[in-house]
Motif scaffolding. Structure first.
Motif, PDB file in Angstrom:
ATOM      1  N   GLY A 245      10.597  25.464  18.564  1.00 59.33           N
ATOM      2  CA  GLY A 245       9.482  26.384  18.634  1.00 59.33           C
ATOM      3  C   GLY A 245       8.979  26.752  17.252  1.00 59.33           C
ATOM      4  O   GLY A 245       9.002  25.946  16.321  1.00 59.33           O
ATOM      5  N   ALA A 246       8.558  28.017  17.133  1.00 59.73           N
ATOM      6  CA  ALA A 246       7.800  28.434  15.957  1.00 59.73           C
ATOM      7  C   ALA A 246       8.678  28.764  14.749  1.00 59.73           C
ATOM      8  O   ALA A 246       8.549  29.822  14.148  1.00 59.73           O
ATOM      9  N   VAL A 247       9.602  27.875  14.375  1.00 55.60           N
ATOM     10  CA  VAL A 247      10.409  28.119  13.170  1.00 55.60           C
ATOM     11  C   VAL A 247      10.089  27.048  12.132  1.00 55.60           C
ATOM     12  O   VAL A 247       9.571  25.973  12.463  1.00 55.60           O
ATOM     13  N   ASN A 248      10.452  27.341  10.905  1.00 56.95           N
ATOM     14  CA  ASN A 248      10.182  26.374   9.841  1.00 56.95           C
ATOM     15  C   ASN A 248      11.053  25.134   9.942  1.00 56.95           C
ATOM     16  O   ASN A 248      10.631  24.034   9.605  1.00 56.95           O
ATOM     17  N   LYS A 249      12.316  25.320  10.365  1.00 55.08           N
ATOM     18  CA  LYS A 249      13.223  24.168  10.406  1.00 55.08           C
ATOM     19  C   LYS A 249      13.860  24.015  11.791  1.00 55.08           C
ATOM     20  O   LYS A 249      15.015  24.372  11.996  1.00 55.08           O
ATOM     21  N   PRO A 250      13.086  23.527  12.735  1.00 57.60           N
ATOM     22  CA  PRO A 250      13.714  23.319  14.051  1.00 57.60           C
ATOM     23  C   PRO A 250      14.807  22.266  13.948  1.00 57.60           C
ATOM     24  O   PRO A 250      14.738  21.383  13.087  1.00 57.60           O
ATOM     25  N   GLY A 251      15.807  22.347  14.799  1.00 54.66           N
ATOM     26  CA  GLY A 251      16.874  21.340  14.766  1.00 54.66           C
ATOM     27  C   GLY A 251      18.155  21.892  15.333  1.00 54.66           C
ATOM     28  O   GLY A 251      18.168  22.979  15.928  1.00 54.66           O
ATOM     29  N   ILE A 252      19.230  21.113  15.178  1.00 50.80           N
ATOM     30  CA  ILE A 252      20.512  21.588  15.696  1.00 50.80           C
ATOM     31  C   ILE A 252      21.304  22.240  14.580  1.00 50.80           C
ATOM     32  O   ILE A 252      21.323  21.768  13.444  1.00 50.80           O
ATOM     33  N   TYR A 253      21.951  23.340  14.923  1.00 49.54           N
ATOM     34  CA  TYR A 253      22.753  24.090  13.958  1.00 49.54           C
ATOM     35  C   TYR A 253      24.096  24.395  14.587  1.00 49.54           C
ATOM     36  O   TYR A 253      24.159  25.103  15.587  1.00 49.54           O
ATOM     37  N   GLU A 254      25.141  23.856  14.007  1.00 43.29           N
ATOM     38  CA  GLU A 254      26.460  24.187  14.543  1.00 43.29           C
ATOM     39  C   GLU A 254      26.962  25.429  13.836  1.00 43.29           C
ATOM     40  O   GLU A 254      27.133  25.441  12.611  1.00 43.29           O
ATOM     41  N   LEU A 255      27.170  26.483  14.608  1.00 43.99           N
ATOM     42  CA  LEU A 255      27.542  27.782  14.044  1.00 43.99           C
ATOM     43  C   LEU A 255      28.626  28.405  14.905  1.00 43.99           C
ATOM     44  O   LEU A 255      28.783  28.046  16.077  1.00 43.99           O
ATOM     45  N   PRO A 256      29.360  29.338  14.332  1.00 34.98           N
ATOM     46  CA  PRO A 256      30.403  29.990  15.123  1.00 34.98           C
ATOM     47  C   PRO A 256      29.801  30.660  16.350  1.00 34.98           C
ATOM     48  O   PRO A 256      28.714  31.253  16.248  1.00 34.98           O
ATOM     49  N   VAL A 257      30.495  30.584  17.445  1.00 37.21           N
ATOM     50  CA  VAL A 257      30.100  31.356  18.615  1.00 37.21           C
ATOM     51  C   VAL A 257      30.108  32.813  18.194  1.00 37.21           C
ATOM     52  O   VAL A 257      31.048  33.270  17.538  1.00 37.21           O
ATOM     53  N   GLY A 258      29.042  33.539  18.511  1.00 36.00           N
ATOM     54  CA  GLY A 258      28.997  34.946  18.116  1.00 36.00           C
ATOM     55  C   GLY A 258      28.094  35.202  16.917  1.00 36.00           C
ATOM     56  O   GLY A 258      27.882  36.351  16.540  1.00 36.00           O
ATOM     57  N   THR A 259      27.557  34.150  16.299  1.00 36.93           N
ATOM     58  CA  THR A 259      26.568  34.330  15.239  1.00 36.93           C
ATOM     59  C   THR A 259      25.375  35.078  15.830  1.00 36.93           C
ATOM     60  O   THR A 259      25.028  34.859  16.996  1.00 36.93           O
ATOM     61  N   SER A 260      24.741  35.928  15.026  1.00 37.48           N
ATOM     62  CA  SER A 260      23.665  36.711  15.647  1.00 37.48           C
ATOM     63  C   SER A 260      22.410  35.851  15.802  1.00 37.48           C
ATOM     64  O   SER A 260      22.154  34.931  15.023  1.00 37.48           O
ATOM     65  N   HIS A 268      19.227  30.350   9.340  1.00 38.89           N
ATOM     66  CA  HIS A 268      19.509  28.922   9.461  1.00 38.89           C
ATOM     67  C   HIS A 268      18.266  28.100   9.769  1.00 38.89           C
ATOM     68  O   HIS A 268      18.057  27.058   9.163  1.00 38.89           O
ATOM     69  N   ALA A 269      17.444  28.577  10.690  1.00 38.36           N
ATOM     70  CA  ALA A 269      16.267  27.788  11.067  1.00 38.36           C
ATOM     71  C   ALA A 269      15.061  28.106  10.192  1.00 38.36           C
ATOM     72  O   ALA A 269      13.944  27.693  10.487  1.00 38.36           O
ATOM     73  N   GLY A 270      15.261  28.853   9.130  1.00 40.44           N
ATOM     74  CA  GLY A 270      14.217  29.038   8.131  1.00 40.44           C
ATOM     75  C   GLY A 270      13.132  30.038   8.486  1.00 40.44           C
ATOM     76  O   GLY A 270      12.095  30.089   7.823  1.00 40.44           O
ATOM     77  N   GLY A 271      13.340  30.815   9.504  1.00 41.79           N
ATOM     78  CA  GLY A 271      12.364  31.832   9.839  1.00 41.79           C
ATOM     79  C   GLY A 271      11.044  31.267  10.326  1.00 41.79           C
ATOM     80  O   GLY A 271      10.920  30.052  10.563  1.00 41.79           O
ATOM     81  N   LEU A 272      10.078  32.156  10.479  1.00 42.50           N
ATOM     82  CA  LEU A 272       8.784  31.725  11.011  1.00 42.50           C
ATOM     83  C   LEU A 272       7.835  31.321   9.888  1.00 42.50           C
ATOM     84  O   LEU A 272       8.077  31.604   8.723  1.00 42.50           O
ATOM     85  N   LYS A 273       6.765  30.663  10.281  1.00 42.23           N
ATOM     86  CA  LYS A 273       5.767  30.231   9.311  1.00 42.23           C
ATOM     87  C   LYS A 273       5.132  31.455   8.665  1.00 42.23           C
ATOM     88  O   LYS A 273       5.056  32.520   9.299  1.00 42.23           O
ATOM     89  N   PRO A 274       4.648  31.308   7.427  1.00 43.95           N
ATOM     90  CA  PRO A 274       4.037  32.458   6.752  1.00 43.95           C
ATOM     91  C   PRO A 274       2.907  33.054   7.584  1.00 43.95           C
ATOM     92  O   PRO A 274       2.122  32.316   8.197  1.00 43.95           O
ATOM     93  N   GLY A 275       2.881  34.352   7.634  1.00 44.64           N
ATOM     94  CA  GLY A 275       1.791  35.021   8.344  1.00 44.64           C
ATOM     95  C   GLY A 275       2.019  35.166   9.841  1.00 44.64           C
ATOM     96  O   GLY A 275       1.189  35.744  10.528  1.00 44.64           O
ATOM     97  N   ARG A 276       3.116  34.641  10.293  1.00 51.75           N
ATOM     98  CA  ARG A 276       3.365  34.768  11.739  1.00 51.75           C
ATOM     99  C   ARG A 276       4.525  35.725  11.986  1.00 51.75           C
ATOM    100  O   ARG A 276       5.443  35.807  11.164  1.00 51.75           O
TER     101      ARG A 276
END
Ligand SMILES: Cc1cc2nc3c(=O)[nH]c(=O)nc-3n(C[C@H](O)[C@H](O)[C@H](O)COP(=O)(O)O)c2cc1C
Ligand code: SF4
Ligand code: SF4
Ligand code: FES
Lengths: 417, 519
Positions: A245-260, A268-276
């Motif tokens: 969806g609307a993130v800068n770096k869509p993809g798979i991220y292996e992270l500990p269960v319980g990550t917020s 991790h996914a680089g946040g949203l595009k500028p201005g959004r």
């Protein structure tokens, strides 16, 4: 602490070849489990590790295995759910494409633990190349004696087959999968009896997701304690979150269960595009109720997400920004479930289609003042009353969107009028 | 036994019973489309929901097995609301063409709407268009708009006939019942689909648009078309008081009897019955005198026949009376024949002419195609076929019961043979060439038009009752026989007391206790 476990070696060239895999220490877990442990010990360790199902329901894997009767005059089966149909989900494919032997190893250990001698990987039809890759890997494993008769000389046999689906989401539902694997129409079965007692070909059957099984070798090698350390106390290990969806770096991220959820999106996914700005997030695949922007401070483990009113599902995080009208999201949801309902039971067959018809009309600018209310009522009448969980999967997101974004939907309609 | 609470009332039911059956035993009806006692529960219609204490969700009564102490609400507001919700979904897409639907009046969807719905529609969308007239069998038409997809039809063909002609195709809202490669349903039991279908989605071309169920009266009877003796309902229009013989049978349906036919009947019986009851019926009393054929009154004819018999009797030659019988006759009629002719007059030439045996289908249909051969055997009759050489030289008066003799006897050889017999009396419900050869033709009742009992191949004695008379001037054979006995003054005190069929049955049981086994 290195958080990557499953995806650690994904960058290696030709990891899918057994030679490279063995160089990385592959099949050590199989050797350890089969030669040093009793089957019950394997089940106990997996139970202790709190490995929860990665397919959607989050059911504890060890517990599921222990439901299969030990003594039975029927064959037992393992079905690996590689149907990966939930919109937003694209994690199992990465495991199977990069590291098929990891899955095979998990399958061998699970089969050994439960006393199973035949396993099937039910893979979604579109994954043709991956299916071929799996078959290649299975061939290699047979050649090296990890599959077939008398594995590692301990007298344990296992045959493993790949079965390709024909393109229905419902065949990812475990009993729909069994019907489909038996060569029938993939209509889910009435439960009870549960597959652990009456499953494939009327025999006791374990059904597990690809990612669930891919975790098993690490639990064997490193122990339950190590696994739990990586996750939450009741939900161990890491998860492969698929962010789209609307993130800068869509993809798979292996992270500990319980990550917020906030951390997943913004760190991790680089946040949203500028201005959004963040508008909403679907936390675990399309069937999970939507979170509003102010609800993303939730720990991503099964119980916390459930407590927040949604589901961790398959860990597919779908990010929606403020430029996306919520009616578009609703349209996608309504269309998908109306299209994928098997049509067997009344509320799902007729309810999903009715909802879709209303939403289509709304999207065509012909919404009525009471439409949102009707959507709430219809999805309430589907929820909890269908034969299989697809009914809930269809109703819950509609219900959440209609309730949480009532004002926006009604405004859209006023604008239309 | 398990003790459970249904709507607060304690009930004891056998372990392993489903909540649905427990409720049924306690007289509580739970609405359902997909459940049918003959099949494994499928749980797809979601109408039979009930509330079970301790369960977070509503549960299906059709598939949930009782547990000791279980507390079930079958009528709570939540339950009623849920059922209403399910019905609302079905009705939203339903064509609502009850005014032209054969099922109207006995349709489950109508009934449940009365019980749970009675709400206004809030459906503002376009309904799906579907085919309304799909030929799925020789006499079956499927209306896909009316179908509620309970799959009873599919499961009947999968589990009972095992012929699998119908299946579920497409998915979601497009899901529909259909045949494979459009092969028709043709298995000898296809008519059951019409009874099974809870709505008017499968209709029968024999019944389609002919009448309304509420005009029909339901009579209980036994199918006469083979020796299984399937229990049936005869749905008939009772006719109009001033129009004699205006009663008309519209359809035959199975009447559940687990010891005989379960909830099914075969097509041979279902469709054969109406043809038999309505076609080629013998309706007029005839006395053939050479060239001249005359119609007579019953009294006159019986007196005349009585005189012929009496003449033989005075000469001590009643052994020159011969009989050709049929096992369309009831136990009571066969008994009267035995008492009058065998015991009373010493008749020894007794033959049976029945329809030829047909193939057995391994399910219900038996090869004996009449309903009472077992009864005749138990009565002590030898069921030998007519032997013309034994018959003709020894016969002065021949009584023929039933029309079948013409069909079986030697390429028409019966015709010249019969001409050598001085007096031939034909008692029959159906007409064929025999009538032209007989001196007297007495129109008799067909099976569903008389009272009595029949014995099926397994020795089960089952009642039939006089319903739906299709003809006017007919008499049951028992009455004809008793009138004859009176005419020839045969043991007045004995036969005089036998006017009611029950009295005959009583005498029959006294003499042959086998027939006492009335269910
Ligand atoms: C409609 C529907 C679709 C599903 N699709 C998938 C799927 O594509 N892949 C999957 O692993 N599980 C899917 N599931 C979940 C499975 O039914 C089942 O819970 C899971 O495979 C069990 O494995 P696990 O315990 O390892 O998660 C689906 C469930 C439903 C109700
Ligand atoms: S809930 Fe939907 S998908 Fe599941 S059985 Fe019912 S109709 Fe089929
Ligand atoms: S045709 Fe009748 S019996 Fe068959 S699925 Fe439809 S409603 Fe049920
Ligand atoms: S009767 Fe129970 S679900 Fe249909």
């Amino acid at each position: 602490m290195e958080t990557k476990v499953l995806t650690k070696d994904f960058g290696l060239d030709h990891l899918y070849r057994i030679g490279v895999y063995l160089e990385q220490g592959g099949y050590r877990a199989v050797k350890k489990a089969l030669t040093e442990w009793k089957p019950e010990q394997v089940i106990d360790e997996v139970k202790k590790a709190s490995l929860r199902g990665r397919g959607g329901a989050g059911f504890p894997a060890g517990l599921k295995w222990s439901f299969v009767p030990q003594k039975t005059d029927k064959p037992k089966y393992l079905c690996v759910n590689a149907d990966e149909g939930e919109p937003g989900t694209f994690k199992d494919r990465s495991i199977m494409a990069h590291d098929p032997h990891l899955l095979i190893e998990g399958i061998i250990i699970a089969a050994y633990a439960v006393g199973i001698h035949t396993a099937y990987i039910y893979i979604r039809g579109e994954y043709e190349l991956i299916a071929r890759r799996l078959e290649g890997a299975i061939g290699e494993a047979y050649a090296k004696g990890y599959l077939g008769k008398n594995i590692l000389g301990i007298g344990f046999d296992l045959e493993l087959y790949v079965h390709r689906g024909a393109g229905a989401y419902i065949c990812g539902e475990e009993t729909g999968l069994l019907e489909s694997l038996e060569g029938k129409r993939g209509n889910p079965r009435l439960k009870p009896p549960f597959p652990a007692s009456v499953g494939l070909f009327q025999s006791p059957t374990v059904i597990n997701n690809v990612e669930t099984l891919a975790n098993v070798p690490f639990i064997i090698l490193n122990g339950a304690g190590w696994f739990l350390e990586r996750g939450s106390p009741k939900d161990g290990g890491t998860r492969i979150f698929g962010v789209s969806g609307a993130v800068n770096k869509p993809g798979i991220y292996e992270l500990p269960v319980g990550t917020s959820l906030r951390e997943i999106i913004f760190t991790h996914a680089g946040g949203l595009k500028p201005g959004r700005a963040l508008k909403a997030v679907i936390p675990g695949g399309m069937s999970c109720p939507i979170f509003k922007a102010d609800e993303v401070d939730v720990k991503m483990d099964c119980d916390c997400v459930a407590a927040a009113g949604s589901m961790l599902g398959s860990g597919a995080v779908i990010v929606i920004d403020d430029r996306t009208p919520i009616l578009d999201v609703l349209s996608k949801v309504a269309k998908f479930y109306a299209h994928e309902s098997c049509g067997q039971c009344t509320p799902c067959r007729l309810g999903t289609s009715w909802i879709h018809k209303i939403v289509k009309r709304m999207a065509a600018g012909k919404g009525r003042a009471d439409d949102v209310e009707t959507l709430v009522r219809l999805s309430t009448n589907i929820k909890g009353r269908t034969l299989c969980p697809l009914g809930d999967a269809a109703a819950l997101p509609v219900l959440a969107i209609a309730r949480k974004f009532k004002a926006e939907l009604e405004n859209t309609m006023k604008g239309n009028a | 036994m398990a003790k459970i609470f249904l709507d607060g009332k304690p009930v004891e039911v056998a372990e392993g019973t489903t909540v649905f059956k427990a409720a049924q035993q306690a007289g509580i009806a739970i609405p359902h489309f997909c459940y049918h006692p003959a099949f494994v529960p499928e749980g797809s219609c979601r109408l039979c929901l009930v509330e079970i204490e301790g369960s977070p969700k509503l549960e299906l009564s059709c598939s949930t097995v009782v547990r000791e102490g279980m507390k079930v609400s079958t009528q709570s507001p939540t339950v009623r609301e849920a059922r209403r919700g399910v019905l609302e979904f079905i009705l939203a897409e339903h064509p609502l063409d009850c005014p032209i639907c054969d099922k109207a009046g006995e349709c489950k969807l109508q009934d449940y709407y009365q019980d749970y719905g009675l709400t206004e529609s809030v459906f503002r969308e376009f309904k799906e268009k579907r085919e309304k007239k799909v030929r799925i069998g020789d006499k079956l038409i499927l209306d896909r708009e009316r179908c509620v997809l309970c799959t009873r039809c599919v499961r009947f063909l999968a589990e009972i006939t095992k012929t699998h002609e119908l299946g579920l195709f497409e998915r979601g809202i497009h899901a529909e019942i259909g045949g494979y490669e459009n092969e028709p349903v043709r298995n000898g039991y296809s008519g059951n689909l019409v009874d099974l279908c809870p709505v008017g989605a499968i209709t029968d071309t024999d019944f389609r648009f002919k009448t309304r169920p509420w005009f029909l009266t339901k009579g209980e009877s036994i199918c006469p078309l083979c020796s299984r003796g399937c229990n049936i309902y005869i749905d008939y229009h009772p006719g109009f008081p001033r129009v004699p013989g205006s009663a008309k049978v519209y359809r035959i349906r199975p009447r559940t009897n687990d010891a005989v036919n379960g909830p099914w009947i075969c097509d041979h019986g279902r469709y054969g019955f109406i043809d038999l009851q309505q076609k080629n019926r013998c309706q007029t009393l005839v006395w053939n005198k050479g060239e001249r054929t005359a119609e007579w009154s019953w009294d006159k004819v019986l007196i005349t026949i009585g005189e012929r018999v009496k003449a033989l009797r005075e000469n001590g030659k009643t052994n020159r009376i011969s009989l050709i019988l049929t096992t369309w006759l009831t136990n009571e009629e066969l008994f009267l024949i035995k008492k009058i002719f065998k015991d009373g007059l010493g008749v020894r030439n007794v033959f049976f002419a029945d329809p030829a045996p047909g193939p057995e289908d391994g399910f219900l249909l038996r090869s004996e195609r009449t309903p009472n051969r077992r009864g005749a055997r138990e009565m002590g009759f030898d069921l030998k076929a007519p032997d013309l050489n034994a018959l003709v030289p020894d016969t002065d008066i021949l009584f023929i019961f039933g029309p079948h003799f013409a069909g079986i006897s030697h390429d028409g050889a019966w015709k010249p043979a019969l001409e050598k017999i001085p007096v031939k009396i034909l008692v029959t419900s159906h007409l064929n060439e025999l009538a032209s050869t007989a001196d007297f033709v007495l129109p008799a009742a067909f099976l569903a038009e008389k009272n009595g009992t029949l014995t099926n191949a397994d020795g089960r004695v089952q009642k039939i009752a006089a319903i739906a008379r299709a003809c006017f001037d007919i008499r049951p054979e028992s009455q004809i026989l008793l009138d004859l006995a009176r005419e020839i003054r045969l043991d007045d005190s004995y036969f005089g007391a036998l006017s009611a069929p029950e009295a005959v049955h009583h005498e029959l049981v006294k003499e042959i206790p086998f027939f006492g086994a009335l269910p």
